[in-house]
Enzyme design. Structure first.
Site, PDB file in Angstrom:
ATOM      1  N   HIS A   1     -44.293 -29.122   1.728  1.00 23.51           N
ATOM      2  CA  HIS A   1     -45.051 -28.585   2.853  1.00 23.51           C
ATOM      3  C   HIS A   1     -46.433 -28.166   2.383  1.00 23.51           C
ATOM      4  CE1 HIS A   1     -42.022 -28.766   5.927  1.00 23.51           C
ATOM      5  NE2 HIS A   1     -41.151 -28.123   5.186  1.00 23.51           N
TER       6      HIS A   1
ATOM      7  N   HIS B   1     -26.836 -32.471   3.020  1.00 18.88           N
ATOM      8  CA  HIS B   1     -27.004 -31.074   2.565  1.00 18.88           C
ATOM      9  C   HIS B   1     -25.936 -30.085   3.051  1.00 18.88           C
ATOM     10  CE1 HIS B   1     -28.835 -30.856   6.539  1.00 18.88           C
ATOM     11  NE2 HIS B   1     -29.995 -31.347   6.170  1.00 18.88           N
TER      12      HIS B   1
ATOM     13  N   HIS C   1     -31.926 -38.343  -0.161  1.00 11.58           N
ATOM     14  CA  HIS C   1     -32.523 -37.488   0.873  1.00 11.58           C
ATOM     15  C   HIS C   1     -33.888 -36.975   0.412  1.00 11.58           C
ATOM     16  CE1 HIS C   1     -31.402 -34.357   4.159  1.00 11.58           C
ATOM     17  NE2 HIS C   1     -32.715 -34.410   4.031  1.00 11.58           N
TER      18      HIS C   1
ATOM     19  N   ASP D   1     -32.210 -36.586  10.486  1.00  9.06           N
ATOM     20  CA  ASP D   1     -32.322 -35.364   9.679  1.00  9.06           C
ATOM     21  C   ASP D   1     -33.515 -34.498  10.065  1.00  9.06           C
ATOM     22  OD1 ASP D   1     -31.573 -33.685   7.320  1.00  9.06           O
ATOM     23  OD2 ASP D   1     -33.645 -34.186   6.835  1.00  9.06           O
TER      24      ASP D   1
ATOM     25  N   ASP E   1     -33.123 -33.257  -0.780  1.00  4.35           N
ATOM     26  CA  ASP E   1     -33.786 -32.747   0.429  1.00  4.35           C
ATOM     27  C   ASP E   1     -35.203 -32.269   0.076  1.00  4.35           C
ATOM     28  OD1 ASP E   1     -34.355 -32.059   3.025  1.00  4.35           O
ATOM     29  OD2 ASP E   1     -32.912 -30.406   3.140  1.00  4.35           O
TER      30      ASP E   1
ATOM     31  N   LEU F   1     -40.843 -37.971   2.238  1.00  6.43           N
ATOM     32  CA  LEU F   1     -42.077 -38.432   1.579  1.00  6.43           C
ATOM     33  C   LEU F   1     -43.319 -38.142   2.414  1.00  6.43           C
ATOM     34  CD1 LEU F   1     -40.917 -41.804  -0.041  1.00  6.43           C
ATOM     35  CD2 LEU F   1     -41.435 -39.657  -1.208  1.00  6.43           C
ATOM     36  N   ARG F   2     -43.106 -37.777   3.685  1.00  6.95           N
ATOM     37  CA  ARG F   2     -44.194 -37.294   4.579  1.00  6.95           C
ATOM     38  C   ARG F   2     -45.223 -38.343   4.985  1.00  6.95           C
ATOM     39  NH1 ARG F   2     -40.916 -33.525   5.879  1.00  6.95           N
ATOM     40  NH2 ARG F   2     -41.032 -31.546   4.768  1.00  6.95           N
TER      41      ARG F   2
HETATM   42  C1  NCD Z   1     -36.710 -30.633   6.381  1.00  4.72           C
HETATM   43  C2  NCD Z   1     -38.160 -31.079   6.424  1.00  4.72           C
HETATM   44  O1  NCD Z   1     -39.030 -30.272   6.065  1.00  4.72           O
HETATM   45  O2  NCD Z   1     -38.427 -32.231   6.779  1.00  4.72           O
HETATM   46  N1  NCD Z   1     -36.658 -29.244   6.081  1.00  4.72           N
HETATM   47  C3  NCD Z   1     -35.629 -28.597   5.520  1.00  4.72           C
HETATM   48  O3  NCD Z   1     -35.634 -27.369   5.479  1.00  4.72           O
HETATM   49  N2  NCD Z   1     -34.603 -29.254   5.000  1.00  4.72           N
HETATM   50  C4  NCD Z   1     -36.092 -30.975   7.680  1.00  4.72           C
HETATM   51  C5  NCD Z   1     -34.952 -30.123   8.082  1.00  4.72           C
HETATM   52  O4  NCD Z   1     -33.816 -30.464   7.737  1.00  4.72           O
HETATM   53  O5  NCD Z   1     -35.170 -29.129   8.773  1.00  4.72           O
END
Ligand code: NCD
Length: 431
Positions: A306, A229, A55, A149, A302, A58-59
């Site tokens: 950001h 998760h 999980h 996801d 996960d 990679l954006r």
């Molecule tokens: C994830 C994301 O930023 O892509 N964020 C997170 O808090 N796990 C997506 C998501 O599950 O909301």
């Protein structure tokens, strides 16, 4: 090209030398380096099968200001990973053969870890119509896991169809379990702390209701299902009961849910905002026990990088998600009892072997044995480190562990015999 890993602690087999040649393990024993071989001194280090993440966000494509396939896989290598499954919530969404092939190609070009794309279940993650699951499975990216996801596949009819469809080719639906009607406007775990802070709550039952429903759906259609998760004690009990009944269900837990609680929201620091939210001590204890026991199959990061504008703002405006790749092994070891007392075989099972099986990645998750692909990680169990966000390989810095001292360090990572990390540092030259 050959490398001799000298004097590593091999799980359950004591100290030995491992000769790696042409990407595979060639020999194990008391060995001398053949001419031209590089030697890696592994005295006091534990040799694990390379970690596999089920999980990873990679954006790329779309949010290259937060992470790219290159920087994300560099972070993965530093964390001891040799393979990552890239989540589908990119821009555009990975819901076609074209996008998943692009992500896989970017992973090959970067060369730091195998990148196995996850395909979206529904077109645009909108939860309405099934994406081209078959085309993604048949593509060069060979997609086996599908997930919306970030969003739950909340329409039970769509979930049923998806489970039926992937069954025909051995695929897997990875569900983000969140009943959206119960989490509208939610900002954190619903409980005493949300009441105190006056933030709208995300009740644990929003996860548990979907997990219970999908266990029944998977059982009904005879398909397997995986839960992303998982975060609550009651979810653990639902999965335990399902497994006992023989339902083909697997689950992952994230490092942050094994360590942190909703008390962190007292800081109002959005670095602690994540979906599903940080829960309570009781949930952390239940998840740790379930991980040790195997009710929870795997640790998954996960990893959710950001950009500053999405995190350096007030809590309600911040996006959910936190970094995970470079800290996951340390936190897993801590959650399983610490470097001295944890069962390292369990660490290998939950971070490498089980996720490789779940993701159908046969070249990964294999302990060193002659003939196996040399996807391996060398760990120093006696060294700790302090998390400094600016020193992480990830392009983003939203780690909730800034300033914390964590146990164990990754000394080296080998992807098919080639070092991606040596002496704890990225090897910058890749092929
Ligand atoms: C994830 C994301 O930023 O892509 N964020 C997170 O808090 N796990 C997506 C998501 O599950 O909301």
């Amino acid at each position: 090209m050959s490398t001799l890993i000298k004097g590593a602690d091999l799980l359950g087999r004591g100290r030995a030398d491992v000769l790696v040649r042409d990407g595979r393990v060639a020999e194990i024993g008391t060995l001398t380096a053949p001419a031209g071989a590089e030697t890696v001194d592994a005295d006091g280090l534990i040799l694990l099968p390379g970690l596999v993440d089920l999980h990873t966000h990679l954006r790329e494509p779309g949010r290259e200001d937060a992470e790219t396939v290159l920087t994300g896989t560099q972070a993965a290598a530093k964390g001891g990973y040799t393979a990552v499954c890239a989540m589908a919530n990119s821009y555009p969404v990975a819901d076609t053969a074209g996008v998943v092939e692009q992500v896989a190609a970017l992973g090959r070009a970067a060369g730091y870890a195998d990148v196995q794309p996850i395909g979206a279940v529904s077109i645009g993650l909108a939860g309405e119509r099934l994406a081209e699951l078959g085309a993604m499975a048949d593509s060069a990216a060979r997609v086996r896991i599908f997930s919306d996801d970030g969003h739950c596949v909340h329409d039970p009819r769509l979930m049923r169809r998806a489970l039926e469809y992937v069954k025909t080719f051995g695929g897997l639906i990875a569900q983000h379990a969140e009943e959206p009607r119960l989490t509208e406007g939610a900002e954190m775990n619903e409980g005493a702390v949300s009441a105190e802070l006056g933030l709208p709550g995300w009740p644990s039952v929003a996860e548990e209701a979907i997990v219970a429903r999908d266990v029944l759906l998977a059982e009904y259609v005879g398909s397997r299902v995986h839960f992303c998760h998982i975060s609550t004690a009651r979810t653990v009990e639902i999965i335990r009961e399902a497994k006992a009944r023989g339902v083909d269900v697997t689950a992952e837990v994230c490092p942050h849910h094994l360590l942190l609680t909703d008390e962190a929201a007292h800081s109002y620091d959005p670095v602690f905002k994540v979906n599903p939210p940080l829960r309570t001590d009781r949930d952390v204890a239940a998840l740790r026990a379930a991980l040790a026991e195997g009710v929870v199959d795997a640790v998954a990061t996960d990893h959710a990088p950001h950009a500053p504008q999405d995190k350096d703002c007030e809590w309600a405006a911040a996006r959910p998600g936190m970094l995970g790749l470079e800290t996951a092994l340390s936190i897993t070891v801590a959650a399983l009892g610490g470097p001295e007392d944890c069962d390292w075989d369990t660490v290998a099972e939950r971070t490498s072997r089980a996720p490789a099986r779940i993701a159908s990645l046969p070249g990964h998750g294999r302990d060193p044995e002659p003939g196996a692909e040399a996807n391996l990680t060398l760990v120093d169990p006696s060294e700790s480190w302090t998390v400094v966000p600016s020193e992480l390989a990830s392009l983003s810095q939203n780690t909730p562990y800034a300033g914390m001292e964590l146990p164990v360090t990754v000394q080296a990572t080998f992807l098919r015999g080639r070092a991606t990390v040596l002496d704890g540092k990225l090897v910058e030259e890749t092929e």
